[in-house]
Scaffold this motif. Sequence first.
Motif, PDB file in Angstrom:
ATOM      1  N   THR A   1       6.976 -11.946   0.318  1.00 45.24           N
ATOM      2  CA  THR A   1       7.959 -12.142   1.391  1.00 45.24           C
ATOM      3  C   THR A   1       7.279 -11.892   2.735  1.00 45.24           C
ATOM      4  O   THR A   1       6.976 -10.761   3.093  1.00 45.24           O
ATOM      5  N   SER A   2       7.041 -12.960   3.463  1.00 38.88           N
ATOM      6  CA  SER A   2       6.262 -12.877   4.691  1.00 38.88           C
ATOM      7  C   SER A   2       7.115 -12.863   5.949  1.00 38.88           C
ATOM      8  O   SER A   2       6.609 -12.557   7.041  1.00 38.88           O
ATOM      9  N   SER A   3       8.394 -13.174   5.838  1.00 38.78           N
ATOM     10  CA  SER A   3       9.308 -13.120   6.985  1.00 38.78           C
ATOM     11  C   SER A   3      10.729 -13.089   6.451  1.00 38.78           C
ATOM     12  O   SER A   3      10.979 -13.480   5.309  1.00 38.78           O
ATOM     13  N   CYS A   4      11.656 -12.615   7.267  1.00 35.84           N
ATOM     14  CA  CYS A   4      13.071 -12.680   6.878  1.00 35.84           C
ATOM     15  C   CYS A   4      13.926 -12.830   8.134  1.00 35.84           C
ATOM     16  O   CYS A   4      13.738 -12.096   9.104  1.00 35.84           O
TER      17      CYS A   4
ATOM     18  N   VAL B   1      -7.001  -7.650  -9.067  1.00 35.79           N
ATOM     19  CA  VAL B   1      -6.277  -6.416  -8.714  1.00 35.79           C
ATOM     20  C   VAL B   1      -4.937  -6.679  -8.042  1.00 35.79           C
ATOM     21  O   VAL B   1      -4.131  -5.755  -7.882  1.00 35.79           O
ATOM     22  N   SER B   2      -4.673  -7.918  -7.638  1.00 34.19           N
ATOM     23  CA  SER B   2      -3.443  -8.184  -6.894  1.00 34.19           C
ATOM     24  C   SER B   2      -2.224  -8.105  -7.804  1.00 34.19           C
ATOM     25  O   SER B   2      -2.303  -8.375  -9.007  1.00 34.19           O
ATOM     26  N   LYS B   3      -1.099  -7.737  -7.224  1.00 37.01           N
ATOM     27  CA  LYS B   3       0.169  -7.659  -7.935  1.00 37.01           C
ATOM     28  C   LYS B   3       1.245  -8.338  -7.105  1.00 37.01           C
ATOM     29  O   LYS B   3       1.238  -8.254  -5.880  1.00 37.01           O
ATOM     30  N   SER B   4       2.158  -8.996  -7.771  1.00 36.13           N
ATOM     31  CA  SER B   4       3.285  -9.603  -7.068  1.00 36.13           C
ATOM     32  C   SER B   4       4.211  -8.516  -6.547  1.00 36.13           C
ATOM     33  O   SER B   4       4.342  -7.441  -7.151  1.00 36.13           O
ATOM     34  N   PHE B   5       4.869  -8.811  -5.438  1.00 41.32           N
ATOM     35  CA  PHE B   5       5.732  -7.806  -4.811  1.00 41.32           C
ATOM     36  C   PHE B   5       6.631  -8.510  -3.811  1.00 41.32           C
ATOM     37  O   PHE B   5       6.223  -9.460  -3.146  1.00 41.32           O
ATOM     38  N   GLY B   6       7.862  -8.031  -3.693  1.00 39.66           N
ATOM     39  CA  GLY B   6       8.773  -8.549  -2.680  1.00 39.66           C
ATOM     40  C   GLY B   6       9.619  -7.429  -2.108  1.00 39.66           C
ATOM     41  O   GLY B   6       9.976  -6.483  -2.818  1.00 39.66           O
ATOM     42  N   GLY B   7       9.933  -7.519  -0.819  1.00 36.65           N
ATOM     43  CA  GLY B   7      10.771  -6.484  -0.231  1.00 36.65           C
ATOM     44  C   GLY B   7      11.120  -6.757   1.213  1.00 36.65           C
ATOM     45  O   GLY B   7      10.392  -7.454   1.933  1.00 36.65           O
ATOM     46  N   VAL B   8      12.260  -6.221   1.641  1.00 37.42           N
ATOM     47  CA  VAL B   8      12.694  -6.283   3.032  1.00 37.42           C
ATOM     48  C   VAL B   8      13.322  -4.940   3.392  1.00 37.42           C
ATOM     49  O   VAL B   8      13.816  -4.217   2.531  1.00 37.42           O
ATOM     50  N   MET B   9      13.300  -4.626   4.666  1.00 33.97           N
ATOM     51  CA  MET B   9      13.857  -3.362   5.150  1.00 33.97           C
ATOM     52  C   MET B   9      14.438  -3.573   6.546  1.00 33.97           C
ATOM     53  O   MET B   9      13.850  -4.296   7.360  1.00 33.97           O
TER      54      MET B   9
ATOM     55  N   TYR C   1      15.486  -3.058   0.442  1.00 38.02           N
ATOM     56  CA  TYR C   1      15.676  -3.826  -0.785  1.00 38.02           C
ATOM     57  C   TYR C   1      14.296  -4.236  -1.289  1.00 38.02           C
ATOM     58  O   TYR C   1      13.507  -4.840  -0.547  1.00 38.02           O
ATOM     59  N   PHE C   2      14.027  -3.914  -2.566  1.00 37.06           N
ATOM     60  CA  PHE C   2      12.707  -4.197  -3.109  1.00 37.06           C
ATOM     61  C   PHE C   2      12.801  -4.802  -4.508  1.00 37.06           C
ATOM     62  O   PHE C   2      13.726  -4.526  -5.269  1.00 37.06           O
ATOM     63  N   ASN C   3      11.811  -5.624  -4.803  1.00 39.90           N
ATOM     64  CA  ASN C   3      11.559  -6.105  -6.156  1.00 39.90           C
ATOM     65  C   ASN C   3      10.090  -5.756  -6.450  1.00 39.90           C
ATOM     66  O   ASN C   3       9.195  -6.581  -6.265  1.00 39.90           O
ATOM     67  N   PRO C   4       9.833  -4.510  -6.866  1.00 41.45           N
ATOM     68  CA  PRO C   4       8.452  -4.007  -6.953  1.00 41.45           C
ATOM     69  C   PRO C   4       7.546  -4.795  -7.885  1.00 41.45           C
ATOM     70  O   PRO C   4       6.330  -4.830  -7.670  1.00 41.45           O
ATOM     71  N   LEU C   5       8.091  -5.430  -8.912  1.00 46.65           N
ATOM     72  CA  LEU C   5       7.265  -6.214  -9.823  1.00 46.65           C
ATOM     73  C   LEU C   5       7.087  -7.659  -9.357  1.00 46.65           C
ATOM     74  O   LEU C   5       6.289  -8.403  -9.925  1.00 46.65           O
ATOM     75  N   GLY C   6       7.833  -8.055  -8.341  1.00 50.79           N
ATOM     76  CA  GLY C   6       7.708  -9.406  -7.813  1.00 50.79           C
ATOM     77  C   GLY C   6       8.089 -10.495  -8.797  1.00 50.79           C
ATOM     78  O   GLY C   6       7.640 -11.638  -8.665  1.00 50.79           O
TER      79      GLY C   6
ATOM     80  N   SER D   1      18.691  -3.611  15.821  1.00 52.81           N
ATOM     81  CA  SER D   1      17.951  -3.328  14.599  1.00 52.81           C
ATOM     82  C   SER D   1      17.002  -4.478  14.287  1.00 52.81           C
ATOM     83  O   SER D   1      17.102  -5.569  14.855  1.00 52.81           O
ATOM     84  N   PHE D   2      16.083  -4.223  13.343  1.00 52.18           N
ATOM     85  CA  PHE D   2      15.025  -5.179  13.018  1.00 52.18           C
ATOM     86  C   PHE D   2      14.854  -5.271  11.501  1.00 52.18           C
ATOM     87  O   PHE D   2      14.972  -4.272  10.791  1.00 52.18           O
ATOM     88  N   TRP D   3      14.542  -6.486  11.039  1.00 54.63           N
ATOM     89  CA  TRP D   3      14.191  -6.712   9.641  1.00 54.63           C
ATOM     90  C   TRP D   3      12.668  -6.780   9.508  1.00 54.63           C
ATOM     91  O   TRP D   3      12.005  -7.497  10.270  1.00 54.63           O
ATOM     92  N   ILE D   4      12.121  -6.055   8.540  1.00 57.40           N
ATOM     93  CA  ILE D   4      10.690  -6.089   8.231  1.00 57.40           C
ATOM     94  C   ILE D   4      10.522  -6.701   6.847  1.00 57.40           C
ATOM     95  O   ILE D   4      11.229  -6.330   5.903  1.00 57.40           O
ATOM     96  N   ALA D   5       9.597  -7.648   6.721  1.00 57.69           N
ATOM     97  CA  ALA D   5       9.300  -8.267   5.424  1.00 57.69           C
ATOM     98  C   ALA D   5       8.000  -7.689   4.881  1.00 57.69           C
ATOM     99  O   ALA D   5       7.031  -7.485   5.627  1.00 57.69           O
ATOM    100  N   PHE D   6       7.973  -7.449   3.569  1.00 57.68           N
ATOM    101  CA  PHE D   6       6.793  -6.872   2.921  1.00 57.68           C
ATOM    102  C   PHE D   6       6.170  -7.907   1.991  1.00 57.68           C
ATOM    103  O   PHE D   6       6.819  -8.413   1.076  1.00 57.68           O
ATOM    104  N   VAL D   7       4.895  -8.191   2.218  1.00 57.46           N
ATOM    105  CA  VAL D   7       4.236  -9.306   1.546  1.00 57.46           C
ATOM    106  C   VAL D   7       3.492  -8.895   0.279  1.00 57.46           C
ATOM    107  O   VAL D   7       3.268  -9.720  -0.609  1.00 57.46           O
ATOM    108  N   ALA D   8       3.095  -7.622   0.168  1.00 57.89           N
ATOM    109  CA  ALA D   8       2.285  -7.185  -0.970  1.00 57.89           C
ATOM    110  C   ALA D   8       2.352  -5.674  -1.104  1.00 57.89           C
ATOM    111  O   ALA D   8       2.642  -4.962  -0.129  1.00 57.89           O
ATOM    112  N   PRO D   9       2.063  -5.150  -2.302  1.00 59.62           N
ATOM    113  CA  PRO D   9       1.995  -3.698  -2.452  1.00 59.62           C
ATOM    114  C   PRO D   9       0.729  -3.154  -1.796  1.00 59.62           C
ATOM    115  O   PRO D   9      -0.230  -3.897  -1.558  1.00 59.62           O
ATOM    116  N   ILE D  10       0.730  -1.881  -1.505  1.00 56.36           N
ATOM    117  CA  ILE D  10      -0.456  -1.242  -0.934  1.00 56.36           C
ATOM    118  C   ILE D  10      -1.488  -1.028  -2.034  1.00 56.36           C
ATOM    119  O   ILE D  10      -1.183  -0.499  -3.102  1.00 56.36           O
TER     120      ILE D  10
END
Length: 399
Positions: free
Chosen positions: A371-374, A340-348, A360-365, A303-312
């Motif tokens: 989160t650029s890596s995990c 226009v940028s918004k804070s955001f954090g998440g991993v999958m 796992y997400f923190n949509p409001l950051g 399996s793999f962990w993906i880090a999410f750096v920003a909302p779309i």
Amino acid sequence: MSTLMNFLAIVGLASLLCNYVNEMGSPYSSYKALPIGKSHFDLLPSPSPFPKLHNNLTNVTKLFSSFVWGSESVEYDENNDSLVMIDRYGFVITAHRNRDHYHDNDHDQTWELDAKQHYVGPGRPLGFHLHKKDSLIICDSLKGLTQLNTTTGVLTILTNAITSPTPATPPLPFNYANDLDISKTGKVYFSSSTEASVELNSQGYFDTMKSYLLSALRGHDGGQLLLFDPTTLETTSIVQNVAYANGVALSEHEDFVLIVESSNARVLRHWLVGEKAGTTDVFIDNLPAIPDGITRSKFNSNSFWIAFVAPISPLPKLLAKFPKIRTLLSHHILSLYSLVSKSFGGVMRVDSDGKMLQSYFNPLGDIISSTSSCKEGQSPTQLYCGNLLSSGVYLVNLE
């Protein structure tokens, strides 16, 4: 006289606007935004509504917020029970476990920063891996693929150009080395995000976020997946036309390698062996945010962990049909981004077929953002996450 001055002002403004719509902002000044066709437009992601993203990434501690800025990656060295980070200015920062405060609630007290630091600049270090006992292999967006001897402090450029197929032609330089993974035989698979380089900003570091935004405005898929062979010292391009190539991860059996395509919010898979060897397909798409780093789990190796750096953002689709407006906006991209940028954090976590296992997400950051890596720490429920845009790195507990 006033008529003449007004005329000259109009001519000057027209000339300025002409330049602004015919060339992009630095360091993309030799480019202009490209027309985006239907096939490209259909790949651009749309924002996910927040109700679909549960706010379940809450057990988070920020470490070293007063000492580390913009460490895109963080490595847990289990052999030395230490953390390794590289900040946006190029300093390698190591922290060892402080056994006297092992059970303290203040997690900063459980780690002691080493006084000795190495410098791997000038440039912007991004993804890196521990390699052997005294080496870091580092993707530097300015210098290329580099290697640091952590004993001597000597920094070596492994490659900054694609090997020429014939002695009569020169090698082809690449820009913006971003992330990597290392095979069991020492071969390095790494990404080159864009054709253009990065630029030193007024705060004293090379601004990779600006280059990412300019790449998105340009609408060009110039990213690559590259392979460096330490035996032959040759560098080859194995996947091209990637819309901002980012995180890289090999499968457990090294039968395929994954490459994050950030601008299209998906992950590609390039097959290395078997009947599909040499072909590339989509591993997972329609991701709910902008993916950055990807790492194979060391506890669940299929399996793999993906880090999410920003909302779309909706802007790429809204502006897709207007290349001159995109070119014009590129001169003010950081001001636009701040609006226009918004804070955001998440991993999958996903399995080896791209099926989601955990998210796992923190949509409001407001708890964790950019989160650029995990990468896993001492257990499968403990993650250390890089923080591209701000101070400190994150310790995440998933229990």
